[in-house]
Design an enzyme around this catalytic site. Sequence first.
Site, PDB file in Angstrom:
ATOM      1  N   CYS A  39      -8.040  -2.251 -12.658  1.00  0.00           N
ATOM      2  CA  CYS A  39      -7.568  -1.161 -11.791  1.00  0.00           C
ATOM      3  C   CYS A  39      -6.407  -1.585 -10.896  1.00  0.00           C
ATOM      4  O   CYS A  39      -6.011  -0.851 -10.010  1.00  0.00           O
ATOM      5  CB  CYS A  39      -8.709  -0.580 -10.971  1.00  0.00           C
ATOM      6  SG  CYS A  39      -9.479  -1.791  -9.880  1.00  0.00           S
ATOM      7  N   ARG A  85     -15.501   2.511  -4.897  1.00  0.00           N
ATOM      8  CA  ARG A  85     -15.446   1.132  -4.408  1.00  0.00           C
ATOM      9  C   ARG A  85     -15.868   1.128  -2.944  1.00  0.00           C
ATOM     10  O   ARG A  85     -15.370   1.937  -2.153  1.00  0.00           O
ATOM     11  CB  ARG A  85     -14.027   0.589  -4.522  1.00  0.00           C
ATOM     12  CG  ARG A  85     -13.944  -0.818  -3.936  1.00  0.00           C
ATOM     13  CD  ARG A  85     -12.573  -1.396  -4.037  1.00  0.00           C
ATOM     14  NE  ARG A  85     -11.623  -0.726  -3.159  1.00  0.00           N
ATOM     15  CZ  ARG A  85     -10.321  -1.008  -3.153  1.00  0.00           C
ATOM     16  NH1 ARG A  85      -9.845  -1.902  -3.985  1.00  0.00           N
ATOM     17  NH2 ARG A  85      -9.505  -0.396  -2.327  1.00  0.00           N
ATOM     18  N   HIS A 137       0.799  -1.208   0.000  1.00  0.00           N
ATOM     19  CA  HIS A 137       0.000   0.000   0.000  1.00  0.00           C
ATOM     20  C   HIS A 137       0.839   1.269   0.000  1.00  0.00           C
ATOM     21  O   HIS A 137       0.515   2.253  -0.653  1.00  0.00           O
ATOM     22  CB  HIS A 137      -0.967  -0.028   1.181  1.00  0.00           C
ATOM     23  CG  HIS A 137      -2.122   0.858   0.932  1.00  0.00           C
ATOM     24  ND1 HIS A 137      -2.251   2.053   1.561  1.00  0.00           N
ATOM     25  CD2 HIS A 137      -3.148   0.762   0.070  1.00  0.00           C
ATOM     26  CE1 HIS A 137      -3.333   2.642   1.107  1.00  0.00           C
ATOM     27  NE2 HIS A 137      -3.902   1.878   0.209  1.00  0.00           N
ATOM     28  N   ASN A 196      -3.963  -6.804  -8.392  1.00  0.00           N
ATOM     29  CA  ASN A 196      -3.080  -6.888  -7.217  1.00  0.00           C
ATOM     30  C   ASN A 196      -3.499  -8.083  -6.366  1.00  0.00           C
ATOM     31  O   ASN A 196      -2.676  -8.859  -5.897  1.00  0.00           O
ATOM     32  CB  ASN A 196      -3.158  -5.621  -6.366  1.00  0.00           C
ATOM     33  CG  ASN A 196      -2.848  -4.376  -7.171  1.00  0.00           C
ATOM     34  OD1 ASN A 196      -2.240  -4.467  -8.227  1.00  0.00           O
ATOM     35  ND2 ASN A 196      -3.273  -3.226  -6.673  1.00  0.00           N
ATOM     36  N   ASP A 197      -4.799  -8.196  -6.162  1.00  0.00           N
ATOM     37  CA  ASP A 197      -5.284  -9.328  -5.374  1.00  0.00           C
ATOM     38  C   ASP A 197      -5.426 -10.588  -6.214  1.00  0.00           C
ATOM     39  O   ASP A 197      -5.132 -11.681  -5.744  1.00  0.00           O
ATOM     40  CB  ASP A 197      -6.624  -8.979  -4.712  1.00  0.00           C
ATOM     41  CG  ASP A 197      -6.412  -8.152  -3.453  1.00  0.00           C
ATOM     42  OD1 ASP A 197      -5.518  -8.511  -2.659  1.00  0.00           O
ATOM     43  OD2 ASP A 197      -7.113  -7.149  -3.272  1.00  0.00           O
ATOM     44  N   ARG A 213     -10.655   4.508  -3.871  1.00  0.00           N
ATOM     45  CA  ARG A 213     -10.509   3.667  -2.667  1.00  0.00           C
ATOM     46  C   ARG A 213     -11.036   4.468  -1.489  1.00  0.00           C
ATOM     47  O   ARG A 213     -10.582   5.594  -1.262  1.00  0.00           O
ATOM     48  CB  ARG A 213      -9.037   3.326  -2.438  1.00  0.00           C
ATOM     49  CG  ARG A 213      -8.420   2.401  -3.473  1.00  0.00           C
ATOM     50  CD  ARG A 213      -6.977   2.080  -3.068  1.00  0.00           C
ATOM     51  NE  ARG A 213      -6.430   0.954  -3.790  1.00  0.00           N
ATOM     52  CZ  ARG A 213      -5.632   1.046  -4.848  1.00  0.00           C
ATOM     53  NH1 ARG A 213      -5.293   2.230  -5.324  1.00  0.00           N
ATOM     54  NH2 ARG A 213      -5.168  -0.036  -5.447  1.00  0.00           N
ATOM     55  N   GLU A 242     -11.235 -10.173  -8.381  1.00  0.00           N
ATOM     56  CA  GLU A 242      -9.888 -10.260  -7.795  1.00  0.00           C
ATOM     57  C   GLU A 242      -9.674 -11.555  -7.019  1.00  0.00           C
ATOM     58  O   GLU A 242      -8.668 -11.726  -6.336  1.00  0.00           O
ATOM     59  CB  GLU A 242      -9.585  -9.027  -6.932  1.00  0.00           C
ATOM     60  CG  GLU A 242     -10.683  -8.581  -6.009  1.00  0.00           C
ATOM     61  CD  GLU A 242     -10.381  -7.241  -5.309  1.00  0.00           C
ATOM     62  OE1 GLU A 242      -9.267  -6.723  -5.419  1.00  0.00           O
ATOM     63  OE2 GLU A 242     -11.289  -6.737  -4.632  1.00  0.00           O
TER      64      GLU A 242
HETATM   65  C1  PEP Z   1      -6.461  -4.796  -6.700  1.00  0.00           C
HETATM   66  O1  PEP Z   1      -6.550  -5.705  -5.860  1.00  0.00           O
HETATM   67  O2  PEP Z   1      -5.923  -4.944  -7.808  1.00  0.00           O
HETATM   68  C2  PEP Z   1      -7.002  -3.450  -6.417  1.00  0.00           C
HETATM   69  C3  PEP Z   1      -7.056  -2.522  -7.331  1.00  0.00           C
HETATM   70  O3  PEP Z   1      -7.410  -3.193  -5.163  1.00  0.00           O
HETATM   71  P1  PEP Z   1      -6.426  -2.917  -3.919  1.00  0.00           P
HETATM   72  O4  PEP Z   1      -5.034  -2.740  -4.428  1.00  0.00           O
HETATM   73  O5  PEP Z   1      -6.967  -1.685  -3.262  1.00  0.00           O
HETATM   74  O6  PEP Z   1      -6.624  -4.152  -3.104  1.00  0.00           O
HETATM   75 MG    MG Z   2      -7.925  -5.532  -4.214  1.00  0.00          MG
END
Ligand code: PEP
Ligand code: MG
Length: 591
Positions: free
Chosen positions: A512, A342, A199, A464-465, A306, A441
Amino acid sequence: MSENLQNRNEIILNGTPASPGIAIGPVFIIHDELHVPRYSLAEWTVESEIERFTIATEQAKAKLGEIYVQLANNAYQDGANIFQAHLMMLEDRVFIDRIHHEIGSKLINAEAAILDVGEEFIKVFSQADDIYLREKSVDLRDIIRHLISTLSGRERLDLSMLEEGVIVIAHDLTPSDTVLIRKDKIAAFATDVGSRISHTAILARSLGIPAAVGLRNITAQLKTGDLIILDGTHGKVILHPGEETIKNYQVEQEKFYAFEESLHRLTELPVITLDGHERKLSANIEFPDEIYAVKNHGAKGIGLYRTEYFYVGRDDLPSEDELFEDYKEVAQQIAPESVIIRTLDLGGDKFASYLGIPHTVSSMMGLRAIRLCLKYQDIFIPQLRAILRASVYGNIKIMFPMISGVEELRQAKEVLETAKRQLTDDGVPFDHNLEVGAMIEIPSAAMTADILAKEVDFFSIGTNDLIQYSLAADRANEEISELFEPFHPAVLRFIQHVISAAHEDGIWVGLCGEMAGDPVFTIILLGMGLDEFSMSPQVIPEIKRIIRSVTLKEAQELTREIMTLSTAWEIEKRVYEEAQKRFPELLAWGQ
Ligand code: PEP
Ligand code: MG
């Protein structure tokens, strides 16, 4: 000084690139005071130790009060609220009396007593069923740091100490550090821990501040005031640089500025391939005041807002009205473009270390995001009502994070319907055609994309997830960062499958996760048919330049080819080859 001598003093630390750019300047170290001195007291010194603690508490209160006023006066109300909550805790009699008692009964110094009592309170708070109490443990951790740093005379992070152009160095960053780091003064930051997808790294990119993370022990190797060079593009830090090295990096810095300038000139141009196919580039944001950067970099709306920042590092939950005002402001400022809000995605790597929610409860695979919202509807419904109420002021869409399957999606939609019914009964207007999307995700959602597509207006792929869950590789753990492999054929197949399933059902798909803003993936995502790329505003011009430099046909050909390859390495090699041929200047970052 001879060049040899200069070079002998230099130490190069290699970490993970977190945000591109070069900074040269003095460092400001944020110490982790939780490792505190511990010693025994003679009985006759107890009273003076308690007095020392009382003076430190008063000094900490005065300092926090100043920070509060500074932030409030500069319209950083969310940041100011954090410090107001801290001040209240420093006046909590139960907490203060327990520390007095600990000093007197155990005959230990004030720092040790604060740490012991503090940890005890944190443990109780973090195991509480009540989410409000659990969140209190975040504040408590910060307070312990403030108190101990006041006692030891070592600063953690004090706005007034930050000279313009400093490079902040920390083991890791807490929510309140993050609020402060948003100030313009900071040139760059570097941390001992973290990965490119953590993060902190995402935040650095969104703020456009050069950063390197995962440097392991940089905090131990420097003291405040030391001069360093931070190369965020390559994740490198040079300690005690010689004059020659500084000169070379100043040249690199100028080149970087010139490169950014050249990208800026693309801002007004359309995002269109050479054979005339238009795509949408939108921005990921975390704070309303990033909208300036969004517009400035030519984004078409916000693909991911976010919303977690409103909920952490404060003493109570935000009210529905507070949220409504925030969402309304964003919707109005970005209109006529849209903003995808979101719903709350607390837990997992996001603030888990600071939130104090036990790992077993809100781990990456635990009670997080939509699961937490469905369980605590008293938190979820006010957010949904706030989003709905704001929807008449602009073009708002809503999306649910961490959807694992259709039942969960239906439940979330049902709660949304409840919020709509409540507003209708109260005679409050909202956009009845508000688009609803699901984040894809989790592999189970990706595999059932054809089923989910029938229930929503759009998908947004959270790579990302999706990568961490597909490959069972914790996104925030630098020890296994090489396993977090976006080029893995499984990941690419998931993405391709989701896009195809969505298109078959006639809905659009965005992405995203960080992949959307990484130039290396642009051509293949384009070739897979992605409709919307959502990323940190700062990288939009680069991605635009790539899309404008290829035909959709070429992109599709490359995608078809790489989808036949067996290993991540082969795919990566082939994609880099192509990228190197077409836009070598865009590839420096992250290599
Ligand atoms: C992701 O998981 O790709 C995403 C955009 O959400 P975050 O990074 O906030 O978990
Ligand atoms: Mg995510």
